[in-house]
Design a protein around this motif. Sequence first.
Motif, PDB file in Angstrom:
ATOM      1  N   VAL A 162     -32.454  -7.819  63.663  1.00  0.00           N
ATOM      2  CA  VAL A 162     -31.897  -6.470  63.688  1.00  0.00           C
ATOM      3  C   VAL A 162     -30.882  -6.291  62.569  1.00  0.00           C
ATOM      4  O   VAL A 162     -30.911  -5.325  61.822  1.00  0.00           O
ATOM      5  N   ASP A 163     -29.977  -7.239  62.436  1.00  0.00           N
ATOM      6  CA  ASP A 163     -28.955  -7.109  61.392  1.00  0.00           C
ATOM      7  C   ASP A 163     -28.993  -8.272  60.408  1.00  0.00           C
ATOM      8  O   ASP A 163     -28.003  -8.545  59.728  1.00  0.00           O
ATOM      9  N   LEU A 164     -30.124  -8.959  60.326  1.00  0.00           N
ATOM     10  CA  LEU A 164     -30.213 -10.116  59.435  1.00  0.00           C
ATOM     11  C   LEU A 164     -29.962  -9.729  57.977  1.00  0.00           C
ATOM     12  O   LEU A 164     -29.236 -10.418  57.264  1.00  0.00           O
ATOM     13  N   ILE A 165     -30.565  -8.630  57.540  1.00  0.00           N
ATOM     14  CA  ILE A 165     -30.389  -8.209  56.154  1.00  0.00           C
ATOM     15  C   ILE A 165     -28.933  -7.861  55.878  1.00  0.00           C
ATOM     16  O   ILE A 165     -28.343  -8.319  54.892  1.00  0.00           O
ATOM     17  N   ASN A 166     -28.339  -7.066  56.762  1.00  0.00           N
ATOM     18  CA  ASN A 166     -26.944  -6.658  56.550  1.00  0.00           C
ATOM     19  C   ASN A 166     -26.000  -7.843  56.516  1.00  0.00           C
ATOM     20  O   ASN A 166     -25.147  -7.943  55.623  1.00  0.00           O
ATOM     21  N   THR A 167     -26.136  -8.736  57.484  1.00  0.00           N
ATOM     22  CA  THR A 167     -25.209  -9.865  57.542  1.00  0.00           C
ATOM     23  C   THR A 167     -25.433 -10.840  56.394  1.00  0.00           C
ATOM     24  O   THR A 167     -24.477 -11.395  55.847  1.00  0.00           O
ATOM     25  N   THR A 168     -26.694 -11.037  56.012  1.00  0.00           N
ATOM     26  CA  THR A 168     -26.986 -11.941  54.905  1.00  0.00           C
ATOM     27  C   THR A 168     -26.451 -11.376  53.601  1.00  0.00           C
ATOM     28  O   THR A 168     -25.813 -12.090  52.808  1.00  0.00           O
ATOM     29  N   ALA A 183     -22.583 -11.277  49.238  1.00  0.00           N
ATOM     30  CA  ALA A 183     -21.663 -10.489  48.415  1.00  0.00           C
ATOM     31  C   ALA A 183     -20.246 -11.041  48.500  1.00  0.00           C
ATOM     32  O   ALA A 183     -19.503 -11.035  47.500  1.00  0.00           O
ATOM     33  N   ASP A 184     -19.862 -11.526  49.667  1.00  0.00           N
ATOM     34  CA  ASP A 184     -18.529 -12.104  49.835  1.00  0.00           C
ATOM     35  C   ASP A 184     -18.361 -13.377  49.022  1.00  0.00           C
ATOM     36  O   ASP A 184     -17.252 -13.727  48.609  1.00  0.00           O
ATOM     37  N   THR A 215     -18.760 -12.522  42.974  1.00  0.00           N
ATOM     38  CA  THR A 215     -17.996 -11.433  42.371  1.00  0.00           C
ATOM     39  C   THR A 215     -18.932 -10.443  41.678  1.00  0.00           C
ATOM     40  O   THR A 215     -18.474  -9.428  41.157  1.00  0.00           O
ATOM     41  N   ILE A 216     -20.223 -10.737  41.690  1.00  0.00           N
ATOM     42  CA  ILE A 216     -21.196  -9.921  40.959  1.00  0.00           C
ATOM     43  C   ILE A 216     -22.186  -9.226  41.886  1.00  0.00           C
ATOM     44  O   ILE A 216     -22.541  -8.074  41.668  1.00  0.00           O
ATOM     45  N   LEU A 217     -22.637  -9.919  42.923  1.00  0.00           N
ATOM     46  CA  LEU A 217     -23.675  -9.366  43.790  1.00  0.00           C
ATOM     47  C   LEU A 217     -23.190  -8.120  44.523  1.00  0.00           C
ATOM     48  O   LEU A 217     -22.133  -8.127  45.156  1.00  0.00           O
ATOM     49  N   ASN A 218     -23.971  -7.058  44.434  1.00  0.00           N
ATOM     50  CA  ASN A 218     -23.655  -5.797  45.081  1.00  0.00           C
ATOM     51  C   ASN A 218     -24.316  -5.757  46.461  1.00  0.00           C
ATOM     52  O   ASN A 218     -25.544  -5.802  46.559  1.00  0.00           O
ATOM     53  N   CYS A 219     -23.512  -5.663  47.502  1.00  0.00           N
ATOM     54  CA  CYS A 219     -24.032  -5.701  48.874  1.00  0.00           C
ATOM     55  C   CYS A 219     -24.981  -4.538  49.147  1.00  0.00           C
ATOM     56  O   CYS A 219     -26.033  -4.719  49.759  1.00  0.00           O
ATOM     57  N   LEU A 267     -27.841 -25.491  52.718  1.00  0.00           N
ATOM     58  CA  LEU A 267     -26.680 -25.959  53.471  1.00  0.00           C
ATOM     59  C   LEU A 267     -26.898 -25.837  54.974  1.00  0.00           C
ATOM     60  O   LEU A 267     -26.038 -26.202  55.766  1.00  0.00           O
ATOM     61  N   ASN A 268     -28.073 -25.281  55.339  1.00  0.00           N
ATOM     62  CA  ASN A 268     -28.419 -25.061  56.740  1.00  0.00           C
ATOM     63  C   ASN A 268     -27.393 -24.177  57.439  1.00  0.00           C
ATOM     64  O   ASN A 268     -27.008 -24.416  58.583  1.00  0.00           O
ATOM     65  N   LEU A 269     -26.939 -23.142  56.697  1.00  0.00           N
ATOM     66  CA  LEU A 269     -25.943 -22.225  57.244  1.00  0.00           C
ATOM     67  C   LEU A 269     -26.600 -20.906  57.588  1.00  0.00           C
ATOM     68  O   LEU A 269     -27.169 -20.255  56.724  1.00  0.00           O
ATOM     69  N   PRO A 270     -26.523 -20.476  58.849  1.00  0.00           N
ATOM     70  CA  PRO A 270     -27.052 -19.147  59.205  1.00  0.00           C
ATOM     71  C   PRO A 270     -26.106 -18.073  58.692  1.00  0.00           C
ATOM     72  O   PRO A 270     -24.924 -18.346  58.451  1.00  0.00           O
ATOM     73  N   PRO A 271     -26.582 -16.844  58.522  1.00  0.00           N
ATOM     74  CA  PRO A 271     -25.663 -15.775  58.105  1.00  0.00           C
ATOM     75  C   PRO A 271     -24.629 -15.510  59.179  1.00  0.00           C
ATOM     76  O   PRO A 271     -24.903 -15.647  60.367  1.00  0.00           O
TER      77      PRO A 271
END
Length: 198
Positions: free
Chosen positions: A35-41, A46-47, A50-54, A191-195
Amino acid sequence: MWHCSLFSFSFSFCFLFFFLLIMNQNSLTIKAFSVDLINTTCKQCADKSTILNCDFCVSSLQAVPISHATNLQGLVIIAMGLANQNATNTVSSIDTMMGSEAFDPFAMGCLKDCSELYTNAVTTLKYSLKAFLLEDYATANVLVSGVMEAAVTCEEGFTEKEGEVTPLTKENYNLFELSDIALCIINLLSLNLPPMSS
């Protein structure tokens, strides 16, 4: 594990094959998970950058219907597919530009360089997808980084002449951002890190 042969490679085929795989899973579980995978990822990526636009990340991935029923691996494949489409279309655009008489010799030289860079980027993206599907994240990381560098090199070529207008700024930006999206998610997977939850 599944992968597409480099020699019979098709991003469209990989999308279709991936879609058929995920359709075999529990659809309610997939829906709840994504449901929110795209938003959270995108926010997490983006966090970290310094370049990637969310907003660009979210709108690009959401534009592909299959992204609403996939996982992180699927998002990488989608981002690579979009980057490949961008690079392929840009090669055609450059060919059209070079066939016109709208550019001086300096700009024509830059366009020729960019054509080579983008043609190589298409090939590199194919290799990077193959490496990713084989879970060789380190190689995929290096290759995708190379695609990002190609976009930067193309853009910077025009700036070597003062006052020169770059006709490929949008294309270079899109290729860089789409590749950066794929790179970030590859790093999350390595890194096996979920969003993070929002």
